[in-house]
Design an enzyme around this catalytic site. Structure first.
Site, PDB file in Angstrom:
ATOM      1  N   GLY A 227     -20.701  39.804  27.482  1.00 25.04           N
ATOM      2  CA  GLY A 227     -20.221  41.140  27.154  1.00 25.04           C
ATOM      3  C   GLY A 227     -19.857  41.282  25.694  1.00 25.04           C
ATOM      4  CG  ASP A 248     -38.423  40.331  24.384  1.00 24.79           C
ATOM      5  OD1 ASP A 248     -37.721  39.572  23.691  1.00 24.79           O
ATOM      6  OD2 ASP A 248     -39.375  40.975  23.920  1.00 24.79           O
ATOM      7  N   GLY A 253     -29.067  42.997  20.249  1.00 19.98           N
ATOM      8  CA  GLY A 253     -27.975  43.417  19.367  1.00 19.98           C
ATOM      9  C   GLY A 253     -28.240  44.760  18.728  1.00 19.98           C
ATOM     10  CG  ASP A 254     -31.540  45.286  16.233  1.00 20.99           C
ATOM     11  OD1 ASP A 254     -30.581  44.959  15.512  1.00 20.99           O
ATOM     12  OD2 ASP A 254     -32.689  44.821  16.112  1.00 20.99           O
TER      13      ASP A 254
END
Length: 307
Positions: A227, A248, A253-254
């Protein structure tokens, strides 16, 4: 009222291959799938925020080459504004070579930043009015740092909230940090920057204190499948990730950062925004690729209601 968002960052063309295992030095592995598409941390985050419903101005720099058309085609398909893009006559559009282990979803990436590593001061100054009109600026460390410093400085002087994603991790000056409203390292980046191994909520709290001492207002440390740890001056909490089967994790993070800024611009508080961002990332890791994996606002809302 929904606030405008500027995403300032990189664009590269992703060249992604899936393979039974990641090769070791000197090994050639026969892959099972190849895909080419738009990517780069900045672009991924801009698309994620746009598809999540934000009013996004995407700022990056391209070369005058075929790879630039990948960015333009993607933006036109998504009905994103292309008027704030910069171009280089001398430097090529960036590219990323990505290998993904089809068993574990782990990846190895080599990025050649190209044009987006050469954004000049005058180019940043040319978008000053657009920055000033934004409610939030989201940027990363995948363009030249001089441009990041300048865009953050303009935003801060005009009361625009600054979100800094510390990827790819590198030293950040105290001058930049004290202008940041929300910083979003992952656990590895947080350890590199602070020197504190993030293996518990207590250690995450100590890392947050390091950032607070530098002047950062709010700290979000993403913890992968565990989390996200959130710390403000008055509250700290780990918000669990959604339990999904990842295929994948490239761009996870993006996805989170794009979802975070979209939710904040929509009026959600930091905690609600992090939950929304967790949902966006959970959907994205169940799909192949980076930009193509980003879900729509409707998909995110349906996912949240069903989980």
């Amino acid at each position: 009222m929904k606030k405008k968002v500027m995403v300032f960052g990189s664009f590269v063309v992703d060249l992604m291959a899936r393979t039974p295992h990641l090769p070791v030095a000197g090994e050639t592995v026969i892959g099972s799938l190849f895909k080419m598409g738009p990517g780069g941390k900045g672009f991924n985050q801009g698309v994620a925020a746009h598809k999540a419903g934000a009013d996004v101005t995407m700022v990056t720099k391209l070369g005058k080459d075929l790879f630039a058309e990948v960015a333009l085609d993607a933006m036109k398909t998504l009905e994103m504004d292309t008027s704030s893009l910069f171009y280089s006559e001398e430097i090529e559009t960036g590219s990323a070579l990505i290998m993904v282990d089809e068993e574990t979803s782990e990846n190895k990436i080599v990025v050649v930043l190209g044009a987006c590593s050469a954004i000049g001061d005058k180019e940043v100054e040319s978008i000053s009015e657009i920055i000033e009109e934004s409610g939030y600026l989201l940027t990363q460390l995948e363009t030249n740092i001089s441009a990041v410093e300048k865009v953050i400085d303009i935003a801060k002087k005009n009361g625009v909230k600054v979100i800094l994603n510390t990827a790819p991790v590198q030293p950040i000056s105290d001058v930049i940090l004290k202008k940041v409203d929300i910083i979003t390292p992952n656990e590895v980046e947080a350890e590199i920057l602070t020197g504190i191994c993030i293996d518990s909520q207590e250690s995450a709290s100590k890392a947050a204190d390091w950032f607070f001492d530098k002047g950062v207002k709010n700290v979000l440390i993403t913890l992968g499948s565990r989390g996200v740890f959130i710390a403000s001056e008055s509250k700290q909490e780990i918000i669990p990730a959604y339990k999904v089967k990842a295929i994948d994790t490239t761009g996870a993070g993006d996805a989170f950062n794009g979802g975070l800024v979209a939710a904040l611009a929509d009026g959600k508080d930091l905690w609600e925004a992090a939950r929304f961002a967790n949902a966006l990332a959970a959907i994205a890791v169940q799909r192949l690729g980076t930009t193509p994996a980003m879900p729509t606002r409707k998909e995110i809302e349906e996912f949240i209601s069903n989980n």
